[in-house]
Scaffold this motif. Structure first.
Motif, mmCIF file in Angstrom:
data_model
loop_
_atom_site.group_PDB
_atom_site.id
_atom_site.type_symbol
_atom_site.label_atom_id
_atom_site.label_comp_id
_atom_site.label_asym_id
_atom_site.label_seq_id
_atom_site.Cartn_x
_atom_site.Cartn_y
_atom_site.Cartn_z
ATOM 1 N N THR A 1 0.884 -1.270 0.036
ATOM 2 C CA THR A 1 0.094 -0.098 -0.064
ATOM 3 C C THR A 1 0.765 1.270 -0.034
ATOM 4 O OG1 THR A 1 -0.152 0.233 2.624
ATOM 5 C CG2 THR A 1 -1.758 -1.133 1.306
ATOM 6 N N ILE A 2 0.366 2.323 -0.592
ATOM 7 C CA ILE A 2 1.047 3.719 -0.601
ATOM 8 C C ILE A 2 1.197 4.010 1.033
ATOM 9 C CG2 ILE A 2 0.650 6.168 -1.113
ATOM 10 C CD1 ILE A 2 -0.704 5.410 -3.537
ATOM 11 N N ALA B 1 4.058 2.239 2.170
ATOM 12 C CA ALA B 1 5.427 2.496 1.546
ATOM 13 C C ALA B 1 5.658 3.978 2.369
ATOM 14 C CB ALA B 1 5.296 2.899 0.027
ATOM 15 N N CYS B 2 4.842 4.864 2.535
ATOM 16 C CA CYS B 2 5.370 6.004 3.255
ATOM 17 C C CYS B 2 5.769 5.717 4.828
ATOM 18 C CB CYS B 2 3.982 7.006 3.615
ATOM 19 S SG CYS B 2 3.519 7.538 1.595
ATOM 20 N N TYR C 1 8.526 14.466 -2.725
ATOM 21 C CA TYR C 1 7.676 14.052 -3.871
ATOM 22 C C TYR C 1 7.857 14.848 -5.224
ATOM 23 C CZ TYR C 1 4.613 17.990 -2.813
ATOM 24 O OH TYR C 1 4.001 19.194 -2.509
ATOM 25 N N ALA D 1 0.856 10.022 2.348
ATOM 26 C CA ALA D 1 0.362 9.335 1.375
ATOM 27 C C ALA D 1 -0.339 10.355 0.312
ATOM 28 C CB ALA D 1 -0.663 8.328 1.962
ATOM 29 N N GLY E 1 1.918 11.564 -1.986
ATOM 30 C CA GLY E 1 2.805 10.563 -2.637
ATOM 31 C C GLY E 1 4.205 11.068 -1.966
ATOM 32 N N PHE F 1 6.503 8.903 -0.636
ATOM 33 C CA PHE F 1 7.287 7.614 -0.253
ATOM 34 C C PHE F 1 8.583 7.429 -1.219
ATOM 35 C CE2 PHE F 1 3.929 7.234 -3.833
ATOM 36 C CZ PHE F 1 4.935 7.047 -4.942
ATOM 37 N N THR G 1 12.814 5.082 -3.524
ATOM 38 C CA THR G 1 11.535 4.811 -3.804
ATOM 39 C C THR G 1 11.083 3.590 -3.067
ATOM 40 O OG1 THR G 1 11.943 6.001 -5.864
ATOM 41 C CG2 THR G 1 9.674 4.834 -5.540
ATOM 42 N N TYR H 1 7.760 2.686 -3.170
ATOM 43 C CA TYR H 1 6.272 2.268 -3.878
ATOM 44 C C TYR H 1 6.395 2.189 -5.247
ATOM 45 C CZ TYR H 1 1.372 1.836 -5.173
ATOM 46 O OH TYR H 1 0.214 1.494 -5.567
ATOM 47 N N ARG H 2 6.172 1.007 -6.109
ATOM 48 C CA ARG H 2 6.082 1.047 -7.290
ATOM 49 C C ARG H 2 4.575 0.437 -7.792
ATOM 50 N NH1 ARG H 2 10.546 3.100 -8.353
ATOM 51 N NH2 ARG H 2 12.373 1.866 -7.985
ATOM 52 N N SER H 3 3.969 1.357 -8.599
ATOM 53 C CA SER H 3 2.639 0.873 -8.984
ATOM 54 C C SER H 3 2.514 -0.322 -9.828
ATOM 55 C CB SER H 3 1.776 2.059 -9.452
ATOM 56 O OG SER H 3 2.392 2.655 -10.539
#
Length: 177
Positions: free
Chosen positions: A7-8, A11-12, A66, A93, A96, A98, A173, A175-177
């Motif tokens: 989850t974002i 990740a944060c 970010y 979050a 963004g 993260f 980084t 988080y990767r979507s």
């Protein structure tokens, strides 16, 4: 069938932990020429160490960031970012947050014994014998527990010259979507 995802928010939270990690150091190495100078090998995700490690340096700056076209600072890559002054994962979050910027500076005077280096590493878990007394080079024999977390092979060697500083910026980084 099960599915899962990071989850974002998680990740944060990881970014916050990394930001607060006081055991991070930069390391420089690879003083030997590449087989084809100007064409470094790909950085190996399974690397366990930084070849020809010369020494470590403390971070000058660590911050959650970010990307934004009107960001208040620009990385050497030309990308613009805003720094986020929060340790609340819910706030991060929303924007963004993260990513963590890790920045260090290496001065010529700190590494007089070498002419050029070709790789930089970010190390975590570092314990410094006798503590950190300045932003100078930390000899490898004074550091234990170092784990290579991030490896960068420079396209061209950084050739050192009096009065020239090398600013190293790494964006980690989470988080990767």
């Amino acid at each position: 069938m099960q599915t899962s995802t990071n989850t974002i928010l998680g990740a944060c939270q990881q970014a916050i932990r990394y930001l607060n990690d006081q055991s991070l150091l930069l390391g420089v190495g690879n003083t030997s020429r590449w087989m084809v100078e100007g064409s470094p090998p790909s950085a190996d995700a399974s690397a366990l160490f930084l070849p020809e490690l010369v020494g470590y340096f403390p971070m000058r700056r660590q911050s959650v960031i970010y990307p934004h076209p009107n960001g208040n600072f620009e990385l050497s890559s030309g990308e613009r970012y805003f720094e986020v002054d929060s340790d609340d994962p819910y706030e991060l979050a929303q924007v963004g947050g993260f990513r963590v910027l890790i920045e260090g500076v290496i001065l010529h005077e700190q590494l007089r014994s070498i002419n050029a280096y070709r790789s930089v590493g970010v190390f975590t878990g570092c314990r410094i014998a006798d503590g950190l007394d300045s932003y100078d080079l930390i000899e490898t024999r004074r550091v234990t527990g170092a784990v290579l977390d991030h490896l960068i092979h420079l396209e061209r060697p950084f050739v050192r010259a009096p009065g020239v500083e090398h600013v190293i910026q790494v964006v980690k980084t989470f988080y990767r979507s």
